[in-house]
Write an enzyme that holds these catalytic residues in place. Structure first.
Site, short mmCIF file in Angstrom:
data_model
loop_
_atom_site.label_atom_id
_atom_site.label_comp_id
_atom_site.label_asym_id
_atom_site.label_seq_id
_atom_site.Cartn_x
_atom_site.Cartn_y
_atom_site.Cartn_z
N ARG A 117 -5.83 10.80 -5.74
CA ARG A 117 -5.47 10.48 -4.36
C ARG A 117 -3.79 10.74 -4.02
O ARG A 117 -3.12 10.67 -5.10
CB ARG A 117 -5.88 9.32 -3.44
CG ARG A 117 -7.57 9.23 -3.40
CD ARG A 117 -7.68 7.82 -2.85
NE ARG A 117 -7.55 6.93 -3.77
CZ ARG A 117 -7.85 5.54 -3.64
NH1 ARG A 117 -8.17 5.09 -2.33
NH2 ARG A 117 -7.78 4.32 -4.48
N LYS B 83 -2.10 3.61 -4.22
CA LYS B 83 -2.63 2.43 -4.96
C LYS B 83 -1.24 1.62 -5.17
O LYS B 83 0.01 2.08 -4.89
CB LYS B 83 -3.11 2.68 -6.22
CG LYS B 83 -4.59 3.17 -6.12
CD LYS B 83 -5.35 2.36 -5.30
CE LYS B 83 -5.75 0.97 -6.09
NZ LYS B 83 -6.55 -0.21 -5.38
N GLU C 116 -3.92 -3.05 3.38
CA GLU C 116 -4.93 -3.80 3.61
C GLU C 116 -4.97 -5.05 4.44
O GLU C 116 -6.00 -5.70 4.76
CB GLU C 116 -5.64 -4.32 2.30
CG GLU C 116 -4.87 -5.23 1.70
CD GLU C 116 -3.77 -4.79 0.79
OE1 GLU C 116 -2.99 -5.61 0.05
OE2 GLU C 116 -3.39 -3.55 0.74
N TYR D 253 -1.45 0.31 -0.40
CA TYR D 253 -2.31 -0.89 -0.90
C TYR D 253 -1.75 -1.75 -1.97
O TYR D 253 -1.12 -1.14 -2.88
CB TYR D 253 -3.79 -0.50 -1.28
CG TYR D 253 -4.64 0.15 -0.28
CD1 TYR D 253 -5.16 -0.38 0.69
CD2 TYR D 253 -4.93 1.67 -0.28
CE1 TYR D 253 -5.88 0.31 1.70
CE2 TYR D 253 -5.90 2.28 0.60
CZ TYR D 253 -6.37 1.30 1.60
OH TYR D 253 -7.08 2.00 2.65
N HIS E 3 -3.01 -5.51 -2.51
CA HIS E 3 -4.10 -6.44 -2.93
C HIS E 3 -3.21 -7.66 -4.08
O HIS E 3 -3.88 -7.72 -5.11
CB HIS E 3 -5.03 -5.71 -3.86
CG HIS E 3 -5.82 -4.61 -3.20
ND1 HIS E 3 -6.78 -4.93 -2.08
CD2 HIS E 3 -6.04 -3.24 -2.94
CE1 HIS E 3 -7.13 -4.02 -1.49
NE2 HIS E 3 -6.79 -2.92 -1.99
N ASP F 59 -11.03 -5.52 -6.35
CA ASP F 59 -9.20 -5.18 -5.79
C ASP F 59 -8.86 -6.86 -5.42
O ASP F 59 -7.57 -6.92 -5.62
CB ASP F 59 -9.14 -4.32 -4.69
CG ASP F 59 -8.95 -2.97 -5.22
OD1 ASP F 59 -8.41 -2.57 -6.34
OD2 ASP F 59 -9.58 -2.15 -4.69
#
Length: 371
Positions: free
Chosen positions: A15, A75, A118, A94, A96, A270
């Site tokens: 991505r 990510k 998130e 993101y 996490h 995650d």
């Protein structure tokens, strides 16, 4: 504002933080966007398409990080990327963090401001920037689960939907949120025997209305989960506590007593995973077998379908990227309390309480606009 989009470097992550269409919107608004060369190859978008949208193409990630005030990724930053972040720079991706102490400490050491997709919320409590990837992961979980059930892949040798005269596979989905609902859509569509477990009776009623007789619903208790898991062919873990570590709903003892060749797919990996036996895997080596049970615990599941995922993600993130670029991160967050919940790290301090609690690190409250 100077915006940078580096190429993702996590294993088998294809991505990219922005599509060319997203770049075009930002450039038209007066912002400068730099994209690392070949960042979009994984979604079928070449450098020339980003250039046509107005982006500058830079040769290395370091050039992108050095030139940008705002870094837009997909990510969590890997160790080498954390080292390139600097004080005053904004990272939007993101994160996490609740399952990753090393990354949390690296972000704190960088001095950068890290805003997590998130934990951004809408007034109704939903998670607009997590939702598109939760939809993808939920749908994928059934695909990978069905594949993992094949004998050659270590599974029980069961066809998910069965055939006339032969019972379908029993699928248990833990969690009736976005991921769980999309998993249920796929599994019922493949004619599996599907049960969704959730602790919200309201949500169970909604699912019952939505799916009718094609879906069973069960209120979540330890006893109910144990009975269902021990009888299941495929268990999908789709529980979520926003920003915090996922609860461990399936114990190691339960796993030991499951059918040999049963499959566990942990969408919550995650956030640490919801099975005690879960450990992160990659698309390069997605599964492992423990106590005879196949575990699929890939931490970036939507990365397997990067084109679909990137377009869906940019649709959701672009208004927030534009707000940061137009107003500056602090004013953008001050105007939107839900956006402010995305702030996880700022100026060396951990500003998200659930992460601090789960990692045993100091928490520093930060009120945007007042510090």
């Amino acid at each position: 504002m100077r915006i940078g989009v580096p190429k993702e470097i996590k294993v088998h992550e294809y991505r990219v933080g922005l599509t060319p269409a997203g770049v075009r919107e930002l450039v038209a608004a007066g912002h400068q966007v730099s994209v690392e060369t070949n960042a979009g190859v994984g979604i079928g978008m070449g450098d020339h398409e980003y250039q046509a949208a107005g982006a500058r193409i830079l040769a290395t990630a370091k050039e992108v990080f050095d030139s940008a005030e705002l870094i837009v990724k997909v990510k969590e930053p890997q160790a080498s990327e954390c080292q390139m972040l600097r004080t005053g720079q904004v990272l939007f991706t993101y994160l996490h963090l609740a399952a990753d102490k090393a990354q949390t400490e690296a972000l704190m050491a960088s001095g950068a401001t890290a805003i997590a997709y998130e934990t951004v919320t809408w007034p109704d409590g939903s998670l607009p920037l997590l939702t598109p990837m939760s939809e993808v992961a939920g749908r994928m979980s059934v695909q990978v689960g069905a594949t993992s059930l094949q004998k050659a892949n270590g599974g029980f040798g069961v066809l998910l939907g069965g055939v006339p005269g032969v019972a379908p596979a029993k699928v248990v989905i833990l969690g009736g949120g976005v991921s769980g609902t999309h998993a249920a859509e796929m599994a019922t569509g493949m004619r599996a025997d599907v049960t969704v477990v959730d602790r919200s009776t309201k949500r169970l009623r909604e699912l019952s209305t939505q799916f009718g007789g094609s879906l069973k619903t069960v209120y979540s208790t330890a006893d109910a989960i144990e009975k269902l898991v021990l009888d299941a062919d495929l268990v999908i873990g789709a529980v979520l506590v926003a920003g915090a570590a996922a609860p461990k709903l399936v114990t190691h003892d339960m796993v030991k007593r499951m059918k040999p060749g049963a499959v566990l797919v942990d969408i919550a990996i995650d956030q640490g995973g919801c099975f005690e036996t879960s450990r992160p895997t990659t698309h390069a080596s997605p599964t492992y077998v423990l106590d005879g049970v196949v575990h699929y615990c890939v931490t970036n599941m939507p990365g397997a379908v990067p084109r679909t995922s990137t377009f869906a993600l940019t649709n959701a993130t672009l208004p927030y990227v534009r707000a940061i670029a137009d107003l500056g991160w602090e004013k953008a967050l001050a105007r939107d309390p839900g956006f402010a919940k995305g702030l996880n790290v700022h100026a060396g301090k951990l500003t998200f309480e659930a992460v601090a609690r789960d990692l045993g690190l100091p928490y520093s409250a930060y009120t945007v606009g007042r510090g």
